[in-house]
Enzyme design. Structure first.
Site, PDB file in Angstrom:
ATOM      1  N   GLY A  36      47.271  28.092  30.384  1.00 10.08           N
ATOM      2  CA  GLY A  36      45.938  28.128  29.834  1.00 10.08           C
ATOM      3  C   GLY A  36      45.078  27.008  30.395  1.00 10.08           C
ATOM      4  CB  SER A  56      39.930  31.704  34.499  1.00 14.13           C
ATOM      5  OG  SER A  56      41.290  31.394  34.740  1.00 14.13           O
ATOM      6  CB  SER A  57      41.965  26.824  33.003  1.00 10.33           C
ATOM      7  OG  SER A  57      41.051  26.669  31.953  1.00 10.33           O
ATOM      8  NE  ARG A 117      39.093  35.230  33.453  1.00  6.32           N
ATOM      9  CZ  ARG A 117      39.973  34.781  32.571  1.00  6.32           C
ATOM     10  NH1 ARG A 117      41.238  35.170  32.642  1.00  6.32           N
ATOM     11  NH2 ARG A 117      39.618  33.932  31.624  1.00  6.32           N
ATOM     12  CG  ASP A 177      40.442  32.948  28.483  1.00  8.96           C
ATOM     13  OD1 ASP A 177      40.973  32.316  27.560  1.00  8.96           O
ATOM     14  OD2 ASP A 177      40.993  33.124  29.588  1.00  8.96           O
ATOM     15  CB  THR A 225      48.752  31.916  32.793  1.00  4.05           C
ATOM     16  OG1 THR A 225      47.616  32.148  31.951  1.00  4.05           O
ATOM     17  CG2 THR A 225      48.345  32.111  34.215  1.00  4.05           C
TER      18      THR A 225
END
Length: 571
Positions: free
Chosen positions: A478, A455-456, A104, A431, A391
């Protein structure tokens, strides 16, 4: 506060460009392929083909995953790439060990909780913030891929770049989805980097996508490794480009890049009925949220329900709402925030959460709980939906049974709309939550120097009772990723659908404000009934991008989301 006229124009254009896209193409269960030896599934045929070729050359699942992600930097540039970050799950079949790599992005060390706030404390509009230099974080994808490959790869690092170098130099027909996205998004014409790169010639029915500059970056990374980016000229150029963006230029420093490290973390694992599900830990909310959703649904006889029933849609939506309430309140970068991971997925806690639900009526408000203390904390602020929607996900399994599940992103489609070294640059700092406090309480996902935004992403492994890996999956989208993967897991584990059939089920999700159901599907007939139950129903495109692989008696079966241009290839 009034914005300068040019910013108002940009903001209004972006608000249109980043909303729901054009109507989806038809999708059906025609993307599944059977293979005896190995499978690669990604969002682009050329990338999947490169991953398959690496396997044919004797590479393992890690080699193929890295090569596929490199290829996606070229062939799916608006969604993912080396200019961003991501998460990688890897399964070593011989040792039966799982490994999780966190790549990340990180905030500049100089960043403060007011990073995206005007003087006086007013938060910057999200769509405006994402095109500023401040939106760009230190990319983690290169470091993550190199670290994971060093520990598990079989082929030389440089070999994994060879086919993508050739692809970027020679070009490919511009992918239809990239053409569609570029044509739909008028904001791209405001940004010279993208205008030069992804222009659509009026006299060309088949425009070509080429990126010689990216090919040169690939060549440098292949020959010199990550140091050329984190310590050398490539990284200096990246930072300089972000620093030239007006307004709010980047303040990324050389120290930010030199100090960046990809991190290995313990996976989040839990049981759902007789299955074990393992996924991404914080700073991703994906693994925890999925296990929370399933932990609530486990108290219902989902197998006896129909996918097109009002009852199931309601229960899935409510379990999503409760997970998102906990997600917003509790989850952030574990190096900055204490996240009670085991408490949040504890069976007793999730039973308490289940008991809050009404099978016939939507909650007025979904509140978070505090594990071991209270099932519902009513003083928390309401849940707000995240804005991002980009993404990409890929999945690989090799002939030895080693497997990779990787989700990567530059955040919004086309990221920060800047390019460096042929790579589209991320806008992952958006984010973060722009408010350091909500309802007088500190925010877990507030901006802090060196911190990783929540994050997801939800790369996922599913194991049977004997500990055999059965499913490898994940999605793009997302914060909608969590709902997309949850729906698919219910399909394969409760209704025993094939992975492709479960992917093809209409998407249903709830992120805290609206019950979103996939437009143009049989779910639309339930809108009135769901509204009467108290739901605020919204019909959306819900372009997921779920990709995965499942074990079969004959070998493996790859599955790609027909809503996108995914391709499953194998031998």
């Amino acid at each position: 506060m009034k914005l300068p006229i040019p910013l108002i124009v940009i903001l209004s254009v972006l608000s249109v460009a980043c909303s729901e896209g054009p109507e989806l193409d038809d999708h059906s269960a025609t993307n599944a392929i059977h293979a005896e030896e190995h499978v690669v599934v990604s969002a682009n045929w050329y990338a999947s083909d490169i991953g398959r070729e690496i396997l044919r050359q004797g590479g393992n699942a890690m080699d193929a995953a890295v090569a596929t992600k490199i290829a996606l930097t070229f062939s799916e540039p608006h969604e993912t790439g080396l200019g961003g970050g991501g998460f990688l799950l890897y399964y070593d079949a011989e040792s039966r060990e799982q490994h999780f790599y966190d790549g990340r992005e990180t905030a500049p060390l100089i960043a403060t909780p007011n990073w995206f706030r005007f003087p006086g404390g007013i938060p910057i509009n999200h769509w405006l913030a994402m095109i500023t230099g401040r939106a760009v974080g230190t990319p983690g994808m290169i470091a993550m891929l190199h670290k994971a490959h060093e520990e598990h790869g079989r082929l030389p690092w440089a070999t994994l770049f060879e086919q993508s170098i050739q692809l970027a130099e020679e070009g490919i027909p511009m992918p239809n989805r990239l053409r569609r996205q570029a044509a739909y998004d008028p904001s791209l014409m405001l940004f010279p980097d993208l205008r030069r790169y992804i222009s659509l010639p009026a006299n060309s029915e088949q425009p070509k996508l080429r990126n010689p500059q990216l090919a040169e970056s690939f060549r440098q990374l292949a020959n010199r490794g990550p140091a050329v980016f984190y310590e050398g000229d490539m990284g200096a150029d990246y930072r300089a480009r972000a620093a030239r963006r007006w307004p709010w230029p980047s303040e990324l420093s050389r120290e930010d890049f030199v100090n960046y490290r990809a991190v290995k973390r313990d996976l989040v694992c839990g049981e759902y009925r007789e299955w074990q599900i393992c996924g991404a830990p914080p700073p991703s909310s994906g693994g925890i949220a999925l296990l929370q959703i399933l932990g609530v649904l486990e108290h219902y006889d989902i197998e006896a329900m129909q996918p097109d029933s009002t009852e199931f849609i309601h229960l899935l939506a409510e379990s999503n709402r409760m997970a998102f309430a906990d997600r917003q309140f509790h989850i952030g970068d574990p190096d900055f925030v204490r996240v009670n991971t085991q408490g949040l997925i504890d069976k007793d806690y999730l039973r308490q959460r289940y008991e809050l639900l009404d099978p016939a009526k939507a909650l007025v408000k979904a509140n978070p709980g505090i594990p071991g203390v209270v099932a519902e904390f009513e003083g928390a602020p309401p849940v707000e939906e995240d804005e991002e929607a980009g993404t990409s996900h890929l999945a690989v399994v090799d002939s030895q049974g080693n497997a990779a599940s990787m989700t990567g992103s530059i955040e919004a489609p086309f990221g920060s709309r800047m390019m460096s070294g042929g790579m589209i640059m991320n806008n992952q700092m958006t984010d973060f939550d722009f408010r350091p406090q909500r309802a007088g309480l500190p925010v877990a996902n507030k901006v802090e120097g060196g911190k990783r935004p929540r994050s997801s992403m939800a790369p996922t492994f599913v194991f049977d009772q004997e500990g055999e890996l059965q499913f490898i999956l994940g999605s793009r989208g997302g914060s909608r990723i969590i709902g997309y993967v949850a729906k698919t897991l219910v399909g394969i584990l409760d209704w025993e659908l094939s992975l492709q059939e479960a992917i093809d089920l209409p998407n249903i999700l709830h992120r805290g404000e609206r019950l979103e159901i996939e437009r143009g599907t049989f779910l639309e007939q339930h809108q009135s009934a769901l509204t009467e139950m108290g739901h605020r129903v919204s019909l959306e495109g819900l372009e997921s991008g779920l990709h995965g692989i499942e074990r079969t008696p004959q070998g493996w079966r790859g599955a790609a989301d027909g809503r996108m241009e995914g391709a499953a290839l194998g031998d």
